[in-house]
Design a protein around this motif. Structure first.
Motif, PDB file in Angstrom:
ATOM      1  N   TYR A   5      34.197   1.285   9.199  1.00 27.14           N
ATOM      2  CA  TYR A   5      35.065   2.371   9.006  1.00 27.14           C
ATOM      3  C   TYR A   5      35.002   2.654   7.403  1.00 27.14           C
ATOM      4  O   TYR A   5      34.819   3.819   7.200  1.00 27.14           O
ATOM      5  CB  TYR A   5      36.466   2.447   9.549  1.00 27.14           C
ATOM      6  CG  TYR A   5      36.785   2.229  11.018  1.00 27.14           C
ATOM      7  CD1 TYR A   5      36.239   3.519  11.748  1.00 27.14           C
ATOM      8  CD2 TYR A   5      37.242   1.513  11.812  1.00 27.14           C
ATOM      9  CE1 TYR A   5      36.239   3.610  13.221  1.00 27.14           C
ATOM     10  CE2 TYR A   5      37.406   1.698  13.184  1.00 27.14           C
ATOM     11  CZ  TYR A   5      37.032   2.708  13.776  1.00 27.14           C
ATOM     12  OH  TYR A   5      36.975   2.624  15.127  1.00 27.14           O
ATOM     13  N   ASN A   6      34.896   1.608   6.790  1.00 26.69           N
ATOM     14  CA  ASN A   6      34.949   1.946   5.224  1.00 26.69           C
ATOM     15  C   ASN A   6      33.479   2.233   4.804  1.00 26.69           C
ATOM     16  O   ASN A   6      33.593   3.088   3.985  1.00 26.69           O
ATOM     17  CB  ASN A   6      35.280   0.432   4.717  1.00 26.69           C
ATOM     18  CG  ASN A   6      36.717  -0.071   4.547  1.00 26.69           C
ATOM     19  OD1 ASN A   6      37.550   0.947   4.831  1.00 26.69           O
ATOM     20  ND2 ASN A   6      36.991  -1.285   4.554  1.00 26.69           N
ATOM     21  N   THR A   7      32.410   1.810   5.476  1.00 26.63           N
ATOM     22  CA  THR A   7      31.205   2.483   5.388  1.00 26.63           C
ATOM     23  C   THR A   7      31.076   3.856   5.381  1.00 26.63           C
ATOM     24  O   THR A   7      30.772   4.428   4.853  1.00 26.63           O
ATOM     25  CB  THR A   7      30.188   1.483   6.009  1.00 26.63           C
ATOM     26  OG1 THR A   7      30.150  -0.040   5.663  1.00 26.63           O
ATOM     27  CG2 THR A   7      28.739   2.006   5.803  1.00 26.63           C
ATOM     28  N   MET A   8      31.657   4.300   6.837  1.00 26.21           N
ATOM     29  CA  MET A   8      31.597   5.715   7.159  1.00 26.21           C
ATOM     30  C   MET A   8      32.292   6.634   6.190  1.00 26.21           C
ATOM     31  O   MET A   8      31.912   7.750   5.793  1.00 26.21           O
ATOM     32  CB  MET A   8      32.083   5.873   8.715  1.00 26.21           C
ATOM     33  CG  MET A   8      31.063   5.261   9.633  1.00 26.21           C
ATOM     34  SD  MET A   8      31.723   5.260  11.176  1.00 26.21           S
ATOM     35  CE  MET A   8      32.285   6.996  11.815  1.00 26.21           C
ATOM     36  N   ARG A   9      33.527   6.057   5.815  1.00 29.46           N
ATOM     37  CA  ARG A   9      34.380   6.695   5.075  1.00 29.46           C
ATOM     38  C   ARG A   9      33.434   6.956   3.622  1.00 29.46           C
ATOM     39  O   ARG A   9      33.563   8.157   3.006  1.00 29.46           O
ATOM     40  CB  ARG A   9      35.416   6.152   4.558  1.00 29.46           C
ATOM     41  CG  ARG A   9      36.476   7.013   3.818  1.00 29.46           C
ATOM     42  CD  ARG A   9      37.946   5.998   3.320  1.00 29.46           C
ATOM     43  NE  ARG A   9      37.469   5.235   2.495  1.00 29.46           N
ATOM     44  CZ  ARG A   9      38.105   3.872   2.397  1.00 29.46           C
ATOM     45  NH1 ARG A   9      39.308   3.669   3.187  1.00 29.46           N
ATOM     46  NH2 ARG A   9      37.616   2.929   1.644  1.00 29.46           N
TER      47      ARG A   9
END
Length: 49
Positions: A5-9
């Motif tokens: 999720y952090n990478t996607m954000r």
């Protein structure tokens, strides 16, 4: 999962930033082209070959 999720954000934020920069550069380039084109058209009588 949190890492994904952090990478996607981060990638989403980067894409938005790149998109905004591209729009600004495109508009600036268009304005410069219009201004210089208008100058060329107004001074076409001064050109002697």
């Amino acid at each position: 999962m949190e890492k994904v999720y952090n990478t996607m954000r981060n990638s989403g934020a980067a894409c938005i930033a790149i998109g905004i920069i591209s729009i600004v550069l495109g508009v600036a380039t268009g304005i410069v082209a219009i201004v210089f084109g208008a100058k060329l058209l107004t001074r076409k009588d001064e050109i002697v070959f």
